[in-house]
Design an enzyme around this catalytic site. Structure first.
Site, PDB file in Angstrom:
ATOM      1  N   CYS A  79      -4.567  -9.088   8.588  1.00 51.77           N
ATOM      2  CA  CYS A  79      -4.178  -8.505   7.309  1.00 51.77           C
ATOM      3  C   CYS A  79      -2.805  -7.850   7.201  1.00 51.77           C
ATOM      4  O   CYS A  79      -2.024  -8.185   6.307  1.00 51.77           O
ATOM      5  CB  CYS A  79      -5.248  -7.535   6.851  1.00 51.77           C
ATOM      6  N   HIS A 146      -2.808  -0.143   4.485  1.00 51.39           N
ATOM      7  CA  HIS A 146      -2.850  -0.676   5.848  1.00 51.39           C
ATOM      8  C   HIS A 146      -1.475  -1.082   6.378  1.00 51.39           C
ATOM      9  O   HIS A 146      -1.345  -2.018   7.173  1.00 51.39           O
ATOM     10  CB  HIS A 146      -3.817  -1.859   5.919  1.00 51.39           C
TER      11      HIS A 146
END
Length: 490
Positions: A79, A146
């Site tokens: 990701c 993130h």
């Protein structure tokens, strides 16, 4: 004094006049941009992508009304690097941000040392949000970030006026309020506790709550152009969904399922979120002045969904790990139901959004991304020879090994580092990557490998090196299982 004031006013107005030239819409006329980035959504996890199990009527409608790319790719099979590519227009290898964050330390049982990588999106990067904000847009990141944490690398440090639920972690502790969790910090005996949202109501579901926040942002910004970056935490683990939705998918015979009922329910909640955003745009009269983009950050998780006919899953560099859905509805530019097989990647979204906003491109920033608009106007292809990936790391996803990849036309070469190997596939004839043609086509392999080597040198890709502490008999540290606070107390 009067002349001085007039001169100052003139100097202030000249840049605005230049910005609002014939080829650039005025601030009031610029389209809004909504970018959905779904976490771990597989290429075939939508009705418009061929699924007969998952129910995605709102996303399917977006495909019917806009453009669908059959050969769209995430910039990485995990990701964080893909998210960095979306926001910078650069390959992860160029950014030196090539693994999920924060990841961990070298494994003493590994033959090679993983390549070095940074643990946050550099402040030196002029992000897509910063570029749009400079053009007069109000910007929001609602959901997963993130790409770093306090004190210097949260959404508000990278061009977003609004940050809802974004922090340094890649998943919520729980999809139901209070959303908190606890787990082991990689390579240490310490544990992290955190919460993606500090407030909420009992029983509240995270995907729904983020949708509430997104709709509120749209309503608040109805009178000025806005950029809504909507990176859902769903459909990442933990696999948790609303019980009534899970029950519906549990009624379907196992032989007819593409994935777990919990995952199917999570996909449906994401679809409902897309529907709510589209409905808000329509209600406020913004639908025809809003560009909507929908994509995923990597392939589907092996323990949640089937990526067939693609091979493998998230974390791997076969098609199941990197090929993702990409839908773009750009009113007045994309034709309804238009489909393209042109290979495109995450980095292309930066210049495409600038083009949609009528703002000048920034090729010195989005070095690896290309504006997709010419394709919508009838261009046969983009001015790009190949796409590349570089992952000098180990991870625990099935079928994943450290590797570099090049795709040129239908040909895809995978160079693996541990174990060392070369794999060549013709995706036009072998989408499932079942027939390795490397031995049969040595000249093509050599040519693709030369291009891959040249690309790695050009972007400064970090390579793996022999591990001087290599000890295959070493005992690995025990992994910390992610826990909720309730579990941690027990």
């Amino acid at each position: 004094m009067k002349h001085t004031v007039i001169m100052l006013i003139t100097l202030l107005l000249v840049p605005l006049a230049a910005l609002e030239g014939a080829d650039v819409p005025t601030l009031a006329g610029r389209p809004n941009i909504v970018l959905f980035l779904i976490d771990d959504l597989g290429w075939r996890d939508l009705g418009c992508q061929g699924s007969t199990f998952y129910q995605t009527p709102n996303i399917d409608r977006l495909a019917r009304e806009g453009a669908l790319f059959t050969d769209a790719y995430a910039a990485c099979a995990v990701c964080s690097p893909t998210r960095a590519a979306v926001l910078t227009g650069k390959y992860p290898a160029r950014l030196l941000l090539t693994d999920w964050l924060p990841s961990g330390r070298w494994n003493p049982q590994a033959r090679l040392q993983s390549g070095r990588f940074i643990r946050a999106l550099p402040l030196e990067e002029f992000t897509l949000a910063e570029a749009l904000r400079a053009g007069g847009y109000r910007t929001a990141s609602i959901g997963k970030w993130h790409l770093g944490s306090e004190p210097f690398s949260l959404p508000q440090h990278h061009g977003f006026d609004v940050n809802v639920a974004g922090n340094g972690h890649g998943a919520p502790g729980n999809y139901f309020f209070p959303y908190d969790g606890e787990w082991k910090i990689p390579t240490t005996d310490l544990r992290a506790t955190w919460n993606v949202l500090a407030n909420g109501q009992p029983g509240e579901y995270l995907t729904d709550r983020l949708s509430d926040e997104a709709v509120k942002f749209i309503r608040d910004q109805r009178d000025r152009p806005f950029f809504l970056y909507f990176p859902h935490y769903g459909v990442h683990t933990p696999l948790q969904a609303k019980p009534e939705m899970i029950a519906k998918y549990e009624q379907i015979p196992e032989a007819e399922r593409q994935g777990k009922p919990e995952y199917a329910a999570m996909v449906e909640s994401v679809d409902e979120s897309v529907g709510r955003v589209l409905a808000a745009l329509q209600e406020l009269g913004l639908e025809q002045n809003t560009v909507v983009i929908f994509t995923s950050d990597n392939g589907g998780f092996y323990n949640a969904t089937s990526n067939a006919p693609l091979r493998a899953n998230k974390g791997a560099y076969y098609e199941g790990g990197i090929r993702v859905p990409l839908l773009i509805k750009w009113p007045g530019v994309t034709k309804p139901g238009w489909v393209s097989a042109e290979p495109v990647t995450s980095s292309d979204l930066y210049p495409t959004c600038l083009a949609a906003a009528g703002l000048p491109l920034r090729p010195h920033q989005h070095l690896d991304g290309l504006n997709l608009q010419p394709l919508f106007g009838g261009a046969a292809s983009l001015d790009r020879k190949s796409l590349f990936w570089h992952f000098p790391h180990y991870n625990e996803h099935p079928s994943s090994v450290p590797s570099s990849v090049i795709r040129r036309g239908p040909w895809k070469l995978i160079e693996t580092f541990d174990p060392e190997g070369l794999e060549l596939y013709n995706l036009a004839d072998d989408l499932g990557e079942t027939n390795n043609l490397a031995a049969a086509k040595p000249e093509l392999v050599a040519d693709l490998r030369r291009e891959l080597d040249a690309w790695r040198k050009d972007v400064g890709a970090e390579m793996m090196r022999p591990n001087p502490d290599y000890n295959p008999a070493a005992e690995l540290p025990k992994k910390g299982k992610k826990k909720t606070k309730l579990e941690a107390r027990q």
